[in-house]
Design a protein around this motif. Structure first.
Motif, PDB file in Angstrom:
ATOM      1  N   LEU A  39       0.826  -1.205   0.000  1.00  0.00           N
ATOM      2  CA  LEU A  39       0.000   0.000   0.000  1.00  0.00           C
ATOM      3  C   LEU A  39       0.860   1.255   0.000  1.00  0.00           C
ATOM      4  O   LEU A  39       0.576   2.229  -0.710  1.00  0.00           O
ATOM      5  CB  LEU A  39      -0.917   0.014   1.234  1.00  0.00           C
ATOM      6  CG  LEU A  39      -2.161  -0.864   1.215  1.00  0.00           C
ATOM      7  CD1 LEU A  39      -2.878  -0.766   2.555  1.00  0.00           C
ATOM      8  CD2 LEU A  39      -3.101  -0.449   0.091  1.00  0.00           C
ATOM      9  N   THR A  42       2.525   1.614  -3.438  1.00  0.00           N
ATOM     10  CA  THR A  42       1.562   1.820  -4.511  1.00  0.00           C
ATOM     11  C   THR A  42       0.910   3.191  -4.452  1.00  0.00           C
ATOM     12  O   THR A  42       0.702   3.838  -5.482  1.00  0.00           O
ATOM     13  CB  THR A  42       0.468   0.730  -4.470  1.00  0.00           C
ATOM     14  OG1 THR A  42       1.086  -0.556  -4.543  1.00  0.00           O
ATOM     15  CG2 THR A  42      -0.516   0.890  -5.624  1.00  0.00           C
ATOM     16  N   THR A  43       0.574   3.657  -3.243  1.00  0.00           N
ATOM     17  CA  THR A  43      -0.191   4.900  -3.112  1.00  0.00           C
ATOM     18  C   THR A  43       0.603   6.044  -2.492  1.00  0.00           C
ATOM     19  O   THR A  43       0.393   7.200  -2.844  1.00  0.00           O
ATOM     20  CB  THR A  43      -1.452   4.674  -2.253  1.00  0.00           C
ATOM     21  OG1 THR A  43      -1.061   4.416  -0.886  1.00  0.00           O
ATOM     22  CG2 THR A  43      -2.242   3.478  -2.768  1.00  0.00           C
ATOM     23  N   VAL A  48      -4.827   6.469   2.858  1.00  0.00           N
ATOM     24  CA  VAL A  48      -5.088   5.067   2.530  1.00  0.00           C
ATOM     25  C   VAL A  48      -4.675   4.167   3.692  1.00  0.00           C
ATOM     26  O   VAL A  48      -5.412   3.249   4.076  1.00  0.00           O
ATOM     27  CB  VAL A  48      -4.350   4.662   1.244  1.00  0.00           C
ATOM     28  CG1 VAL A  48      -4.386   3.146   1.051  1.00  0.00           C
ATOM     29  CG2 VAL A  48      -4.965   5.355   0.041  1.00  0.00           C
ATOM     30  N   LEU A  49      -3.504   4.431   4.266  1.00  0.00           N
ATOM     31  CA  LEU A  49      -3.040   3.611   5.388  1.00  0.00           C
ATOM     32  C   LEU A  49      -3.951   3.771   6.602  1.00  0.00           C
ATOM     33  O   LEU A  49      -4.272   2.796   7.288  1.00  0.00           O
ATOM     34  CB  LEU A  49      -1.606   3.992   5.745  1.00  0.00           C
ATOM     35  CG  LEU A  49      -0.533   3.654   4.706  1.00  0.00           C
ATOM     36  CD1 LEU A  49       0.829   4.152   5.174  1.00  0.00           C
ATOM     37  CD2 LEU A  49      -0.478   2.150   4.446  1.00  0.00           C
ATOM     38  N   ALA A  52      -7.192   1.902   5.970  1.00  0.00           N
ATOM     39  CA  ALA A  52      -7.001   0.460   6.162  1.00  0.00           C
ATOM     40  C   ALA A  52      -7.005   0.097   7.643  1.00  0.00           C
ATOM     41  O   ALA A  52      -7.575  -0.923   8.049  1.00  0.00           O
ATOM     42  CB  ALA A  52      -5.696   0.016   5.510  1.00  0.00           C
ATOM     43  N   ILE A 105      -6.638  -1.472  -4.652  1.00  0.00           N
ATOM     44  CA  ILE A 105      -6.654  -0.957  -3.281  1.00  0.00           C
ATOM     45  C   ILE A 105      -7.879  -1.446  -2.519  1.00  0.00           C
ATOM     46  O   ILE A 105      -7.784  -1.865  -1.353  1.00  0.00           O
ATOM     47  CB  ILE A 105      -6.623   0.587  -3.281  1.00  0.00           C
ATOM     48  CG1 ILE A 105      -5.399   1.115  -4.035  1.00  0.00           C
ATOM     49  CG2 ILE A 105      -6.633   1.103  -1.838  1.00  0.00           C
ATOM     50  CD1 ILE A 105      -4.079   0.665  -3.472  1.00  0.00           C
ATOM     51  N   VAL A 108      -7.789  -4.661  -0.537  1.00  0.00           N
ATOM     52  CA  VAL A 108      -7.158  -4.638   0.790  1.00  0.00           C
ATOM     53  C   VAL A 108      -8.209  -4.338   1.858  1.00  0.00           C
ATOM     54  O   VAL A 108      -8.237  -4.969   2.924  1.00  0.00           O
ATOM     55  CB  VAL A 108      -6.030  -3.594   0.843  1.00  0.00           C
ATOM     56  CG1 VAL A 108      -5.432  -3.529   2.245  1.00  0.00           C
ATOM     57  CG2 VAL A 108      -4.955  -3.925  -0.171  1.00  0.00           C
TER      58      VAL A 108
END
Length: 425
Positions: A39, A42-43, A48-49, A52, A105, A108
């Motif tokens: 992740l 990629t991002t 995003v983290l 998640a 994404i 995930v």
């Protein structure tokens, strides 16, 4: 059915299951490290983290009381098999997605949700089973071993994850998780896990009624509620102390990634050392004394992080070691007391409610710590959190409801009456 003191009857079956579960945790941590790194590469997005992390947290908060109630209705061995298998299937799906080049994404987020659902069933089932398989006199030692294992995971899993990322493609890294999950399930297929008898008045009750009875059990048991409330307050104070470490290293100690990794490694070593000491020593005769002393000394170590000047980084290493050492002294006795005091037939639903309450402290504490630290300075949070922990440790020793929790009968009369007769609540 009650645990027996005869070690020949509990050591081999329990630790056979425990070993399989521990190996599975290693595989899961390796896969989690690889997934988070994917992740990140990629991002490159903190959002995003963070998303998640929240996706992994929310299902456990919401589902824990429900899954705990089901754990008391179903065979706990089957619940653990179901949970481990569900998480293994999620890892297998990830392996296929990486192998086929179709990974995205949102996949995930789905997998994080599925794993959180599995964990919401697995945790109360495993803890309730431990309370049935392990003699009460050995619960603190077993919890010390659990804490040691968690510390080892924190030290070993990240470098292992990085190593496997260098050696293997991502789909094969995910297959490690599948293989270790199989090692967790296999002993459960052959080893019996004691199951408490379901009370006659609960024979025809609904899952919702079981959930409510678990909540009533806690609410009407004043000592246990005060006990859990103290731990929740501790978690609110403590969680951000770990989350803010990168900022503490960078902004206060003027360090970089090397200094942060050293601080985290020393903390992990402290957890391992504390867990080993607890597993060998077992703590004070009254577990609550071990827990309260651990909370107070843990608070002192956090206070020290707030006072240490920037040029004395080595003192921060000493402080973080003590902090890590004290974590097993708090978490181990807390779970041992809970397993010893809560009625076996109520443990699944009670641990489910407890898990939900303790999990919800993380978003609450992080929501508070960020604005407070930004407005008043990073050190303020460490001083406030350390002070709160010290006060909990000192004041807790003067609270009869906490000090007498181990002296209460295994099935609290008030809690039993409330669970059986809802109109009395």
């Amino acid at each position: 059915m009650r645990p027996t003191e005869d070690t020949k009857r509990w050591v081999i079956p329990f630790f056979t299951i425990w070993t399989g579960q521990s190996i599975s945790l290693i595989g899961s941590r390796i896969a989690q490290f690889a997934l988070v790194w994917w992740l990140t590469e990629t991002t490159g997005s903190a959002t995003v983290l963070a998303t998640a992390s929240m996706v992994a947290l929310i299902p456990e908060i919401v589902l824990a009381p429900f899954s705990g109630a089901l754990t008391d209705r179903w065979k706990r061995r089957r619940v653990m098999i179901f949970a481990d298998t569900l998480m293994a299937l999620a890892a297998l799906w990830l392996a296929y997605l990486f192998w086929s080049g179709s990974m995205q994404i949102w996949h995930v987020y789905v997998v994080m949700t599925v794993r959180a659902v599995g964990n919401s069933f697995h945790w109360p089932a495993m803890e309730a089973s431990t309370g049935m398989m392990v003699p009460k006199s050995q619960l603190s030692r077993v919890q010390g071993i659990n804490q040691t294992m968690r510390g080892v995971l924190n030290i070993v899993a990240p470098p292992l994850g990085a190593l496997f990322l260098d050696l293997l493609p991502l789909h094969q890294v995910m297959m490690i998780d599948v293989g270790t999950a199989a090692l967790a399930v296999t002993p459960l297929l052959f080893i019996a896990v004691p199951q408490p008898e379901r009370a006659a008045h609960e024979a025809n009750t609904s899952v919702w009624a079981d959930m409510v009875s678990g909540l009533r059990y806690l609410v009407s048991w004043r000592g246990m509620m005060v006990f859990i409330g103290a731990i929740m307050l501790l978690k609110i104070a403590l969680s951000p102390a770990f989350s803010l470490l990168p900022l503490l290293v960078r902004q206060h100690f003027q360090g970089g990634a090397a200094e942060l990794s050293l601080l985290q490694a020393i903390n992990g070593i402290g957890v391992v050392a504390g867990g080993l000491v607890l597993s060998l020593w077992g703590g004070f005769r009254r577990r609550v004394h071990t827990m309260l002393a651990g909370i107070a000394l843990l608070g002192v170590s956090i206070l020290a992080l707030g006072f240490i000047p920037p040029h004395l980084y080595w003192l921060a290493l000493v402080s973080i070691f003590v902090l890590g050492f004290m974590v097993p002294m708090v978490d181990g006795p807390f779970m041992a007391i809970s397993q010893a005091c809560v009625a076996p037939e109520m443990q699944g639903r009670v641990f489910g409610v407890m898990g939900s309450l303790l999990s919800i402290t993380s978003p609450i504490s992080l929501a508070m710590a960020g604005p407070i630290s930004d407005r008043l300075g990073l050190q303020i949070w460490y001083l406030a959190a350390g002070g709160i922990c010290v006060l909990i440790g000192l004041i807790g020793s003067r609270v009869p409801a906490i000090m007498q929790i181990e002296g209460e009968s295994e099935i609290s009369p008030a809690a039993t009456a409330a669970a059986v007769n809802p109109e009395r609540v």
